[in-house]
Write a protein that holds these residues in place. Structure first.
Motif, PDB file in Angstrom:
ATOM      1  N   TYR A  30       0.992  -1.141   0.045  1.00 35.39           N
ATOM      2  CA  TYR A  30       0.001   0.016   0.016  1.00 35.39           C
ATOM      3  C   TYR A  30       0.757   1.201   0.038  1.00 35.39           C
ATOM      4  O   TYR A  30       0.564   2.030  -0.810  1.00 35.39           O
ATOM      5  CB  TYR A  30      -0.899   0.106   1.207  1.00 35.39           C
ATOM      6  N   TYR A  31       1.773   1.270   0.987  1.00 36.06           N
ATOM      7  CA  TYR A  31       2.734   2.446   0.971  1.00 36.06           C
ATOM      8  C   TYR A  31       3.758   2.631   0.172  1.00 36.06           C
ATOM      9  O   TYR A  31       4.221   3.588  -0.120  1.00 36.06           O
ATOM     10  CB  TYR A  31       3.024   2.745   2.624  1.00 36.06           C
ATOM     11  N   ARG A  32       4.366   1.673   0.097  1.00 39.02           N
ATOM     12  CA  ARG A  32       5.521   1.540  -0.791  1.00 39.02           C
ATOM     13  C   ARG A  32       5.417   1.306  -2.412  1.00 39.02           C
ATOM     14  O   ARG A  32       5.768   2.112  -3.015  1.00 39.02           O
ATOM     15  CB  ARG A  32       6.623   0.334  -0.499  1.00 39.02           C
ATOM     16  N   GLU A  50       2.345   1.609  -3.710  1.00 40.57           N
ATOM     17  CA  GLU A  50       1.242   2.359  -4.013  1.00 40.57           C
ATOM     18  C   GLU A  50       0.126   1.569  -4.874  1.00 40.57           C
ATOM     19  O   GLU A  50      -0.493   2.030  -5.879  1.00 40.57           O
ATOM     20  CB  GLU A  50       1.655   3.686  -4.950  1.00 40.57           C
ATOM     21  N   ARG A 101       0.016  -0.023  10.964  1.00 44.19           N
ATOM     22  CA  ARG A 101       0.146   1.267  11.597  1.00 44.19           C
ATOM     23  C   ARG A 101       0.323   1.432  13.040  1.00 44.19           C
ATOM     24  O   ARG A 101       1.235   2.240  13.678  1.00 44.19           O
ATOM     25  CB  ARG A 101      -0.724   2.263  11.043  1.00 44.19           C
ATOM     26  N   VAL A 109       4.381   6.806   7.396  1.00 45.89           N
ATOM     27  CA  VAL A 109       3.707   6.668   5.888  1.00 45.89           C
ATOM     28  C   VAL A 109       4.611   7.326   4.818  1.00 45.89           C
ATOM     29  O   VAL A 109       5.030   6.711   3.997  1.00 45.89           O
ATOM     30  CB  VAL A 109       2.428   7.590   5.963  1.00 45.89           C
ATOM     31  N   SER A 110       5.439   8.546   5.142  1.00 53.08           N
ATOM     32  CA  SER A 110       6.176   8.986   4.148  1.00 53.08           C
ATOM     33  C   SER A 110       7.581   8.401   4.157  1.00 53.08           C
ATOM     34  O   SER A 110       8.002   7.992   3.050  1.00 53.08           O
ATOM     35  CB  SER A 110       6.533  10.471   4.412  1.00 53.08           C
ATOM     36  N   ALA A 139       6.803   5.110   2.114  1.00 50.37           N
ATOM     37  CA  ALA A 139       6.987   5.383   0.512  1.00 50.37           C
ATOM     38  C   ALA A 139       8.342   5.689   0.086  1.00 50.37           C
ATOM     39  O   ALA A 139       8.690   5.280  -1.084  1.00 50.37           O
ATOM     40  CB  ALA A 139       6.169   6.764   0.327  1.00 50.37           C
TER      41      ALA A 139
END
Lengths: 189, 159
Positions: free
Chosen positions: A142-144, A146, A171, B47-48, B51
């Motif tokens: 999800y976060y890496r 996308e 999280r 979160v950042s 990513a």
């Protein structure tokens, strides 16, 4: 899916090997990171990625080119990585609780950490590596990578609600690990 | 709205099922509460950070390895298919019987006495004879036909 990907896939379907090599160059970094995160062994990750590309090539007719290419490729890699883990004694079931309880094959952060030079990123990797398998994979995708919740659900073979639960837990667990460090004044990624 | 509720909202991130009023109340609480404010900051950093995680480099020969595997698969797919016959016992038996009858019939012919050594020719005199009547010819032809049909009917096995 981008027009470029659609054109490349059309070429691959016509048997163009160069086009497939182009696809590999485009996605092998992302896919290798995903596989390494799951199996935590460079040799195992390479095996999974090779198998995923070969399977993608031989089953290209099953790919729906109205959808983005990477999630389809990632779903193949996720299942192959699960098979790889299963073959080595880890049991993967398609339920959130079971996904969370999958025993990890490697050490705390495994080989992944050694490939990351930046200290802040290593701290985060260590925290991600300590997550249960299902949470780790969902958070990574999800976060890496996308990917959307629906795409992750298809890749993991679970419902969208389960993916949301996995992301919520991920999280919470990551915050639980990293917040005390932030309170002590250590840097966060 | 208490801390436990707000922390749930923070961890749910974009999937928090909130009305606009509830979301604003949670944000107000986070601004005023040290614990929840820290949680918001940590969560945003996670979160950042996720990513932005660097991508480990794949093995340099990965592409070549995959293309080589695909090429090997092509070779196997285009290799000529070799068929083995599985010989059922009845086909083999029928073939042996026909061959034996043919041999016996030939041993008794004059042609054999011409080519065979005299001692062997004497031994086989009267041993058999080539079919001379239509009935005998029919039997021999029928036997040969059965033999050929048996060959054709034998199932093939590919390898």
């Amino acid at each position: 899916v981008s027009d470029a990907d659609r054109g490349i896939v059309a070429d691959v379907r016509r048997g163009n090997r160069d086009a497939f090599a182009h696809l590999m160059r485009r996605y092998q970094g992302r896919l290798f990171g995903l596989a390494l995160m799951m199996v935590r062994e460079p040799a195992g990750a390479e095996e999974v990625v090779q198998d995923a590309f070969v399977r993608a090539f031989t089953h290209m007719e099953r790919y729906d080119d109205r959808q983005p290419f990477y999630p389809w490729l990632a779903s193949i890699a996720v299942r192959l990585a699960q098979n790889w883990l299963r073959a080595r004694g880890s049991i993967v079931r398609h339920e959130a609780a079971s996904l969370d309880s999958v025993p990890d094959p490697g050490g705390p952060a495994g080989a992944l950490e050694t490939l990351i030079a930046d200290q802040d990123s290593r701290t985060l990797w260590r925290a991600v590596a300590a997550l249960p398998s299902g949470e780790r994979t969902a958070a990574f995708l999800y976060y890496r990578d996308e990917m959307s919740v629906q795409q992750i659900a298809r890749a993991l073979g679970v419902t969208s609600g389960t993916v949301k639960t996995l992301l919520f837990r991920a999280r919470r667990h990551l915050r639980g690990r990293l917040e005390p460090m932030a309170m002590r004044g250590e840097s966060l990624p | 709205m208490n801390c436990a509720h707000v922390l749930n909202v923070i961890d749910a991130g974009p999937f928090a099922n909130l009305t606009r009023e509830h979301r604003e109340a949670a944000m107000r609480h986070a601004r005023d509460c040290q614990t929840c404010g820290a949680a918001v900051e940590t969560s945003a950093a996670i979160v950042s950070g996720l990513a932005a995680l660097p991508r480990p480099a794949p093995p340099p020969d990965l592409e070549a390895q995959v293309l080589a595997r695909i090429a090997r698969m092509d070779e196997v797919r285009h290799a000529p298919v070799v068929h083995d016959r599985e010989w059922p016992a009845w086909t083999t038996g029928l073939g042996a019987l026909t061959a034996g009858l043919t041999m016996i019939a030939w041993l008794g012919t004059e042609a054999f006495t011409v080519v065979a050594p005299p001692r062997l020719a004497r031994l086989t005199t009267g041993f058999g004879a080539m079919p001379s009547t239509p009935g005998e010819m029919f039997l021999l032809a029928g036997g040969l036909l059965l033999y050929v049909l048996g060959l054709l009917a034998a199932p093939r096995r590919s390898r």
